[in-house]
Design an enzyme around this catalytic site. Sequence first.
Site, PDB file in Angstrom:
ATOM      1  N   TYR A  50      -1.378  -0.645  10.166  1.00 43.92           N
ATOM      2  CA  TYR A  50      -1.576  -1.129   8.786  1.00 43.92           C
ATOM      3  C   TYR A  50      -0.414  -0.673   7.894  1.00 43.92           C
ATOM      4  CZ  TYR A  50      -3.627  -1.195   4.073  1.00 43.92           C
ATOM      5  OH  TYR A  50      -3.846  -1.389   2.731  1.00 43.92           O
ATOM      6  N   SER A  54       0.866  -1.190   0.000  1.00 40.25           N
ATOM      7  CA  SER A  54       0.000   0.000   0.000  1.00 40.25           C
ATOM      8  C   SER A  54       0.893   1.226   0.000  1.00 40.25           C
ATOM      9  CB  SER A  54      -0.889   0.038   1.244  1.00 40.25           C
ATOM     10  OG  SER A  54      -1.531   1.300   1.341  1.00 40.25           O
TER      11      SER A  54
HETATM   12  P1  NAP Z   1     -11.463  -5.890   0.343  1.00 40.93           P
HETATM   13  O1  NAP Z   1     -12.331  -5.321  -0.714  1.00 40.93           O
HETATM   14  O2  NAP Z   1     -11.762  -5.613   1.778  1.00 40.93           O
HETATM   15  O3  NAP Z   1     -11.328  -7.461   0.117  1.00 40.93           O
HETATM   16  C1  NAP Z   1     -10.534  -8.183   1.009  1.00 40.93           C
HETATM   17  C2  NAP Z   1     -10.365  -9.594   0.510  1.00 40.93           C
HETATM   18  O4  NAP Z   1      -9.447 -10.256   1.387  1.00 40.93           O
HETATM   19  C3  NAP Z   1     -11.647 -10.395   0.522  1.00 40.93           C
HETATM   20  O5  NAP Z   1     -11.592 -11.306  -0.541  1.00 40.93           O
HETATM   21  C4  NAP Z   1     -11.566 -11.102   1.866  1.00 40.93           C
HETATM   22  O6  NAP Z   1     -12.298 -12.334   1.913  1.00 40.93           O
HETATM   23  C5  NAP Z   1     -10.094 -11.385   1.959  1.00 40.93           C
HETATM   24  N1  NAP Z   1      -9.594 -11.554   3.319  1.00 40.93           N
HETATM   25  C6  NAP Z   1      -9.685 -10.704   4.368  1.00 40.93           C
HETATM   26  N2  NAP Z   1      -9.103 -11.247   5.452  1.00 40.93           N
HETATM   27  C7  NAP Z   1      -8.642 -12.461   5.072  1.00 40.93           C
HETATM   28  C8  NAP Z   1      -7.969 -13.499   5.730  1.00 40.93           C
HETATM   29  N3  NAP Z   1      -7.637 -13.411   7.036  1.00 40.93           N
HETATM   30  N4  NAP Z   1      -7.674 -14.624   5.039  1.00 40.93           N
HETATM   31  C9  NAP Z   1      -8.004 -14.746   3.733  1.00 40.93           C
HETATM   32  N5  NAP Z   1      -8.645 -13.788   3.040  1.00 40.93           N
HETATM   33  C10 NAP Z   1      -8.961 -12.665   3.710  1.00 40.93           C
HETATM   34  O7  NAP Z   1      -9.939  -5.399   0.146  1.00 40.93           O
HETATM   35  P2  NAP Z   1      -9.194  -4.690  -1.085  1.00 40.93           P
HETATM   36  O8  NAP Z   1      -9.409  -3.235  -0.975  1.00 40.93           O
HETATM   37  O9  NAP Z   1      -9.476  -5.392  -2.352  1.00 40.93           O
HETATM   38  O10 NAP Z   1      -7.681  -4.932  -0.632  1.00 40.93           O
HETATM   39  C11 NAP Z   1      -6.890  -5.978  -1.150  1.00 40.93           C
HETATM   40  C12 NAP Z   1      -5.451  -5.676  -0.788  1.00 40.93           C
HETATM   41  O11 NAP Z   1      -5.097  -4.394  -1.292  1.00 40.93           O
HETATM   42  C13 NAP Z   1      -5.183  -5.634   0.716  1.00 40.93           C
HETATM   43  O12 NAP Z   1      -3.924  -6.208   0.996  1.00 40.93           O
HETATM   44  C14 NAP Z   1      -5.150  -4.144   1.017  1.00 40.93           C
HETATM   45  O13 NAP Z   1      -4.369  -3.831   2.150  1.00 40.93           O
HETATM   46  C15 NAP Z   1      -4.524  -3.609  -0.257  1.00 40.93           C
HETATM   47  N6  NAP Z   1      -4.788  -2.201  -0.508  1.00 40.93           N
HETATM   48  C16 NAP Z   1      -6.055  -1.743  -0.700  1.00 40.93           C
HETATM   49  C17 NAP Z   1      -6.264  -0.391  -0.910  1.00 40.93           C
HETATM   50  C18 NAP Z   1      -7.627   0.205  -1.136  1.00 40.93           C
HETATM   51  O14 NAP Z   1      -7.780   1.431  -1.095  1.00 40.93           O
HETATM   52  N7  NAP Z   1      -8.666  -0.608  -1.382  1.00 40.93           N
HETATM   53  C19 NAP Z   1      -5.176   0.484  -0.916  1.00 40.93           C
HETATM   54  C20 NAP Z   1      -3.915  -0.019  -0.713  1.00 40.93           C
HETATM   55  C21 NAP Z   1      -3.715  -1.366  -0.505  1.00 40.93           C
HETATM   56  P3  NAP Z   1     -13.875 -12.397   2.301  1.00 40.93           P
HETATM   57  O15 NAP Z   1     -14.624 -11.969   1.054  1.00 40.93           O
HETATM   58  O16 NAP Z   1     -14.107 -13.827   2.626  1.00 40.93           O
HETATM   59  O17 NAP Z   1     -14.070 -11.455   3.428  1.00 40.93           O
END
Ligand code: NAP
Length: 252
Positions: free
Chosen positions: A157, A143
């Site tokens: 985080y 991130s």
């Molecule tokens: P999201 O929409 O909240 O989706 C999270 C995903 O991770 C879901 O598929 C969830 O499964 C799964 N998950 C959560 N906890 C888990 C665990 N303990 N074991 C296995 N799977 C788990 O998140 P996102 O925004 O797509 O983020 C994905 C990645 O990008 C993360 O690493 C996040 O830190 C990074 N990121 C995101 C952003 C942003 O602005 N969105 C920015 C920077 C970095 P379920 O569906 O079963 O809950």
Amino acid sequence: MTDRVMIVTGGSRGIGAATARLGARAGYAVVVNYATNEAAAGAVVAEIETAGGRAMAVRADVGSEADIIDLFRAADRFGTLGALINNAGIVDEAASLAEMSGERLERMFRVNITGSFLCAREAVRRMATGRGGNGGAIVNVSSVAAKLGGPGQYLDYAASKGAIDTLTVGLAKEVIDDGIRVFAVRPGIIDTDIHASGGQPDRVAQLGPGLPMKRAGTAEEVAKAILWLASDEASYSTGAILDVSGARSIWP
Ligand code: NAP
């Protein structure tokens, strides 16, 4: 039908789901990992299969070593591992360090750091040419918070993502002779459910217009970067960390 497998942790929603869809389109058999949302994972698998691809949903909490081992064993039955997308990650509610409990910190680091390390370990054990594997790629989802620090909101985080950047650089060097390339992407603010899970469902709407590109990014924009890094098109790159942040990381 391909037997070249891509594991996408957290592939049921957001950036992971977009990556799973693009991975299938690129010819991978995709293991769509999820933690609890079976319906969302099933929908991604159904979409891939309808389009003629191969996919399988596997429940595993990346905060559990036993679950991770089971996840990779399930993937072994699906085909030969070619790519790991270390995407699963969590945030918590905005807080300053003075307000953070040890329990919160332990969960954050266990899921975001230890989970990514253990998944990478399992991938290396399978893909390393020195261990009889065929090589492959690991793309870690970091991130831009790793650079900004998340003061007053989510320092825990941000620090967990700093560890992901270090994992990326160090592991890339460690496995360079094993045919494995290791990368990270550093997304900025991306329009997914993660903000609601951190108690800020309006974060994208509130912050988007003030960002350098006047909008948040989409999950697909991050997924495209991930797929390119994992592909042979990036064959002379490893240890690279790509900001997919709409310039948020370089803006004053
Ligand atoms: P999201 O929409 O909240 O989706 C999270 C995903 O991770 C879901 O598929 C969830 O499964 C799964 N998950 C959560 N906890 C888990 C665990 N303990 N074991 C296995 N799977 C788990 O998140 P996102 O925004 O797509 O983020 C994905 C990645 O990008 C993360 O690493 C996040 O830190 C990074 N990121 C995101 C952003 C942003 O602005 N969105 C920015 C920077 C970095 P379920 O569906 O079963 O809950």
